[in-house]
Design an enzyme around this catalytic site. Structure first.
Site, PDB file in Angstrom:
ATOM      1  N   LEU A 166       0.822  -1.212   0.000  1.00 29.27           N
ATOM      2  CA  LEU A 166       0.000   0.000   0.000  1.00 29.27           C
ATOM      3  C   LEU A 166       0.855   1.261   0.000  1.00 29.27           C
ATOM      4  O   LEU A 166       0.457   2.306  -0.485  1.00 29.27           O
ATOM      5  CB  LEU A 166      -0.912   0.023   1.231  1.00 29.27           C
ATOM      6  CG  LEU A 166      -1.967  -1.083   1.321  1.00 29.27           C
ATOM      7  CD1 LEU A 166      -2.633  -1.064   2.688  1.00 29.27           C
ATOM      8  CD2 LEU A 166      -3.006  -0.917   0.228  1.00 29.27           C
ATOM      9  N   GLY A 167       2.033   1.151   0.588  1.00 31.64           N
ATOM     10  CA  GLY A 167       2.889   2.326   0.651  1.00 31.64           C
ATOM     11  C   GLY A 167       4.236   1.962   1.222  1.00 31.64           C
ATOM     12  O   GLY A 167       4.462   0.836   1.647  1.00 31.64           O
TER      13      GLY A 167
ATOM     14  N   GLY B 256       7.636   3.674   3.524  1.00 29.58           N
ATOM     15  CA  GLY B 256       8.193   4.804   4.263  1.00 29.58           C
ATOM     16  C   GLY B 256       9.636   4.535   4.602  1.00 29.58           C
ATOM     17  O   GLY B 256      10.203   3.540   4.173  1.00 29.58           O
TER      18      GLY B 256
ATOM     19  N   PHE C 120      11.145   3.435   7.136  1.00 29.83           N
ATOM     20  CA  PHE C 120      11.524   2.281   7.938  1.00 29.83           C
ATOM     21  C   PHE C 120      10.899   0.976   7.494  1.00 29.83           C
ATOM     22  O   PHE C 120      11.095  -0.051   8.116  1.00 29.83           O
ATOM     23  CB  PHE C 120      11.128   2.502   9.391  1.00 29.83           C
ATOM     24  CG  PHE C 120      12.181   3.210  10.153  1.00 29.83           C
ATOM     25  CD1 PHE C 120      13.499   2.806  10.066  1.00 29.83           C
ATOM     26  CD2 PHE C 120      11.860   4.282  10.966  1.00 29.83           C
ATOM     27  CE1 PHE C 120      14.488   3.457  10.778  1.00 29.83           C
ATOM     28  CE2 PHE C 120      12.847   4.934  11.687  1.00 29.83           C
ATOM     29  CZ  PHE C 120      14.152   4.524  11.586  1.00 29.83           C
ATOM     30  N   GLY C 121      10.102   1.015   6.433  1.00 32.34           N
ATOM     31  CA  GLY C 121       9.474  -0.224   6.012  1.00 32.34           C
ATOM     32  C   GLY C 121       8.245   0.060   5.195  1.00 32.34           C
ATOM     33  O   GLY C 121       7.958   1.191   4.834  1.00 32.34           O
ATOM     34  N   SER C 122       7.520  -1.010   4.906  1.00 31.74           N
ATOM     35  CA  SER C 122       6.416  -0.884   3.973  1.00 31.74           C
ATOM     36  C   SER C 122       5.102  -1.272   4.633  1.00 31.74           C
ATOM     37  O   SER C 122       5.079  -1.954   5.652  1.00 31.74           O
ATOM     38  CB  SER C 122       6.656  -1.795   2.776  1.00 31.74           C
ATOM     39  OG  SER C 122       7.900  -1.469   2.203  1.00 31.74           O
TER      40      SER C 122
ATOM     41  N   ASP D 278       4.504  14.285  14.831  1.00 31.61           N
ATOM     42  CA  ASP D 278       4.733  14.101  13.397  1.00 31.61           C
ATOM     43  C   ASP D 278       3.431  14.209  12.611  1.00 31.61           C
ATOM     44  O   ASP D 278       3.113  13.363  11.800  1.00 31.61           O
ATOM     45  CB  ASP D 278       5.430  12.755  13.148  1.00 31.61           C
ATOM     46  CG  ASP D 278       6.141  12.734  11.796  1.00 31.61           C
ATOM     47  OD1 ASP D 278       6.380  13.819  11.231  1.00 31.61           O
ATOM     48  OD2 ASP D 278       6.443  11.639  11.304  1.00 31.61           O
TER      49      ASP D 278
END
Ligand code: NAG
Ligand code: NAG
Ligand code: NAG
Ligand code: NAG
Length: 809
Positions: free
Chosen positions: A506-507, A509, A511-513, A621
């Site tokens: 789905l996406g 970032g 640090f991971g997916s 954040d």
């Protein structure tokens, strides 16, 4: 003959120096450079100065710098002249006419931290090239060991480095290679070197904590055998240094700062200090932001909760506070562990307790006392069978079958977490009692106590036998989630099936997916797969602890998690419409009505985090990537990996800089952080939603327009805010209402955080219950460069900020 001549000269020069110290100072002949040997200096404190309570007196040797802040190399003595150190200080230097004041002295390097010298101590740069410090009674205290290296002089550089150079101007020795507890901008720390903290604020001797470069990581440890690590990272983000795996280089940040240094404090914290208007100010914490993760925060055997509340293990009568009045000094065992009566050793079990070095000893591969893939019983047995083992720490989640760390020394423990700590205790009355200073009457009391303890113990051991029998019956019970019944623990294999082998991404970032998955009942879920070490695991725990315990319609629901071997996964409810950032820039995006809903949802979610939970939670954040939309375009806040829990009665907290460039509030530069940083970030997101563009838009042809806030200021000055409204047809229809809401964004973006509204106030403003403050400052250009810089600057900052986890999309 010649020799004698020279010596005479030296003595004459020395007498001249001593004799003329005052003129020497007042005539400002202080230099940063001395060439020609031999040379001799004597410790005669002459120039007074003060730093908070301590009046210091200096015997300057070299002085570098033109501004009022200068590096001073020389002796600095306490006001009563009982202790003097030879070293480099950062001082405030003032001269008015004949008088010189030296103030604000910070000793950033010293030659003799473990051996203070007296008045009349001497420093001599001999003809042999050796720089030697001798106390007033002639005792050799310190030397550079540079005999025979043809040293021809001494120099104090503008960066605060003391250099011995030879006839070819080559550096023979420099103080930068022998740091004490501070690093100056430009100074390196390489493998083999370390910073070592002082014993206390009033004793500069070498203390327990050190910072070093080890196996490609920056590592901090407390001195014990073996060292116990409380910080380790192969990618230690900071604005104040760069690190390439071998060398840590301290940097000046911001580049305009007048003077600064990084110091390893006697409590093990690494802090950055700037010179503010009048004084030294602490501007950042660099290692862990969680006080409980420091080895001596609560002293030995004491349990740290909520960032600094200390208590001794209470369940049993084995420990007592070292000092009733100061619980932070640690706990002592009522009976010391005796190797002669090891048959009487047993454990005090502390469930849901963590130990600071657990993950670092694992990651640094440094400890020989590490057992992988153990059962809890094996872990206990390993500790019982070795007398020097004082405790065993067990974490069932580190590995499917658990991991075990044995400790020779026990420092502060941490309340909460997924592990169990077994503290070894002595049960036998034959063992020596620890309090040697106790007088006779106490022995009687202790005798009685011991009998009591024995009685209790026999009951306890009977009970624990029963318990351990129970455990054997259902071994896997240990692996059950400790978190109160709301989160489901998934195995990695289950998740592989649920996500069809992590097939639908789905996406992605930093640090991971994030992957899509479907539970057996058909419910769709989002699985965030964190990869990496250190910070990722910290984020994982933060997120499980933060989101696991709270429920709100405007917060993304965490359904479960997986912690197996090195896998760390978080399972969330699935949000069909993904993250808000996609919709902000979409051509013909959301209608005004939908946008109003989204804005109100974010505000309510944040108000809940700030004001309605048992702890105040600062998200830290907030950005469109972390706002998710469900099938009805209701918005939910996600990604709590960086968030910070704060006790209700504290309104401020000091933490390292976190977040995403462009959304970071200006007060990050001043170190005091409140929940208003979320209000600021909300203001940016609000403006992005209203204008239908990104905060930083590099596709803008005009550089002036790249930053949304710059445009905002300009349009406000020109009174043309309506120009900024999204071109979307529906938005244009509601141009006036949209423009009006921009004033709410401006309110949230006020540079002075105390002028920003609270989130509950924002919610009320959105509901029309309060009106937006009218006296607003629209000059957002003052926002520090960190939020409003040009492109290259953003890039350097983002590479040093902690990377950012992406939410499930
Ligand atoms: C230092 O030496 C001088 C000269 O020899 C002497 O007069 C003075 O008393 C000494 N000071 C101390 C504190 O020993
Ligand atoms: C400073 O600490 C050291 C090491 O713990 C100790 O030996 C020394 O006596 C202390 N000095 C003072 C003045 O307390
Ligand atoms: C960790 O230690 C083990 C056993 O001593 C060794 O085989 C392994 O290579 C080490 N790993 C690293 C990353 O140093
Ligand atoms: C265990 O025993 C060895 C050998 O006697 C010793 O070096 C070590 O410090 C002991 N402690 C632990 C925790 O293993």
């Amino acid at each position: 003959m010649m020799e004698e001549h020279r010596q005479c000269f030296a003595i004459f020069f020395f007498i001249y120096l001593v004799f003329c110290t005052s003129q020497f100072a007042t005539s400002q002949r202080l230099v940063n450079f001395i060439s020609g040997v031999p040379t001799l200096w004597i410790n005669r404190p002459s120039i007074g100065g003060k730093f908070s309570r301590d009046i210091l007196n200096y015997t300057p040797i070299l002085l570098e710098g033109n501004a009022s802040l200068r590096f001073l190399y020389g002796f600095s003595c306490t006001f009563d002249h009982t202790e003097c150190f030879l070293g480099i200080s950062l001082v405030l230097y003032n001269s008015t006419g004949e008088t010189i004041y030296i103030e604000g002295g910070q000793l950033i390097w010293s030659a003799n931290r473990n051996h203070p010298v007296q008045v009349n101590a001497t420093l001599q740069l001999g003809r042999d090239g050796n720089l030697v410090l001798a106390d007033s009674d002639g005792t050799l205290v310190w030397s550079t060991n540079t005999t025979g290296k043809s040293v021809s002089g001494l120099n104090l550089t503008e960066t605060g480095n003391l250099v011995l150079f030879d006839t070819t101007n080559r550096t023979v020795w420099q103080s930068f290679d022998h740091p004490t507890d501070c690093l100056l901008p430009g100074q390196n720390l390489v493998s083999g070197q370390k910073l070592t903290a002082s014993v206390s604020a009033y004793n500069s001797s070498q203390g327990l904590f050190s910072l070093t470069v080890l196996n490609g990581s920056l590592a901090a440890y407390i001195d014990s055998d073996p060292p116990q690590y409380y910080y380790a990272s192969d990618n230690p983000d900071s604005l104040y240094w760069s690190f390439d795996g071998h060398t840590l280089t301290a940097l000046q940040y911001p580049p305009t700062s007048t003077a600064q240094f990084i110091k390893l404090g006697h409590d093990g914290h690494l802090r950055v200090y700037h010179f503010g208007d009048l004084n030294w100010e602490e501007v950042d914490y660099i290692l862990s932001g969680d006080d409980c993760r420091y080895p001596m925060v609560c002293g030995r055997y004491s349990i740290c909760a909520n960032g600094g509340q200390c208590t001794c293990p209470v369940e049993v009568n084995f420990f007592k506070p070292f000092s009733e009045r100061n619980p932070g000094l640690g706990c002592t065992e009522l009976m010391s562990i005796s190797c002669d009566s090891s048959q009487y050793h047993s454990f005090v079990e502390l469930k849901n307790t963590e130990y600071f070095s657990f993950r670092f000893n694992y990651e640094l591969n440094s400890s020989v006392f590490w057992l992988e893939g153990q059962k809890i019983e094996d872990c206990q047995r390993a500790c019982l069978s070795n007398c020097s083992c004082k405790a065993a720490v067990y974490d069932p989640y580190r590995n499917m079958r658990g991991s075990c760390l044995l400790l020779n020394e026990v420092f502060s423990l941490i309340d909460g977490g997924l592990g169990t700590v077994f503290l070894k205790v002595q049960n036998s009355p034959n063992a020596p009692v620890i309090f040697p200073r106790q007088k006779t009457p106490f022995k009687v009391i202790i005798g009685c106590t011991l009998i009591g303890i024995l009685l209790i113990l026999s009951v306890c051991s009977a009970l624990s036998k029963k318990r351990s029998e129970k455990r054997k019956a259902g071994d896997f019970l240990d692996l059950e989630p400790i978190l109160p019944g709301i989160l489901t623990r998934f195995s990695y294999n289950e998740l592989k099936i649920i996500t069809q082998d992590f097939n639908r991404k789905l996406g992605k970032g930093g640090f991971g997916s994030v992957y899509e998955g479907t539970l057996s009942n058909g419910t769709k879920i989002a699985v965030k797969h964190l990869n990496g070490v250190g910070q990722v695991k910290e984020s994982f725990l933060t997120e499980v602890k933060t989101v696991g315990g709270i429920h709100h319609i405007n917060l993304v629901k965490l359904i479960g998690y997986c912690a197996e071997k090195s896998h760390r996964l978080l399972i969330y409810e699935y949000m069909v419409n993904g993250s808000l950032d996609r919709w902000i820039t979409q051509e013909n995006g959301l209608t005004w009505h939908k946008r109003q809903m989204v804005i109100s949802d974010i505000a309510k979610g944040l108000a809940y985090l700030h004001e309605d939970c048992s702890h105040k939670i600062i998200h830290l954040d907030i950005k469109p990537q972390n706002i998710l939309l469900d099938q009805n375009f209701r918005a939910k806040i996600s990604d709590f990996g960086l968030s910070k829990l704060i006790e209700k009665d504290k309104s401020k907290v000091v933490t390292r800089m976190r977040g995403t460039p462009g959304y970071i509030a200006p007060e990050w530069l001043s170190s005091v952080i409140t929940e208003k940083v979320d209000v600021y970030a909300f203001g940016i997101v609000l403006l992005e939603i209203l204008c239908g563009r990104k905060n930083l838009d590099w596709s803008q042809t005009d550089e002036e327009d790249v930053h949304l806030l710059t445009v905002f200021t300009r349009k406000a000055e020109q009174e043309q805010l309506t120009d900024m409204v999204d071109r979307n047809e529906d938005m244009q229809l509601h141009r006036e209402a949209v423009t009006e809401m921009m004033s709410l964004a401006a309110w949230c973006l006020q540079g002075d955080f105390s002028k920003r509204p609270s989130m509950s106030m924002v919610v009320k403003a959105l509901e029309g219950l309060v009106t937006v403050e009218t006296n607003l400052d629209y000059n957002f250009r003052n926002v520090p460069k960190i939020g409003a810089g040009n492109q290259p600057r953003e890039a350097t900052i983002s590479s040093k900020l902690p990377s950012v986890l992406s939410g499930p999309r």
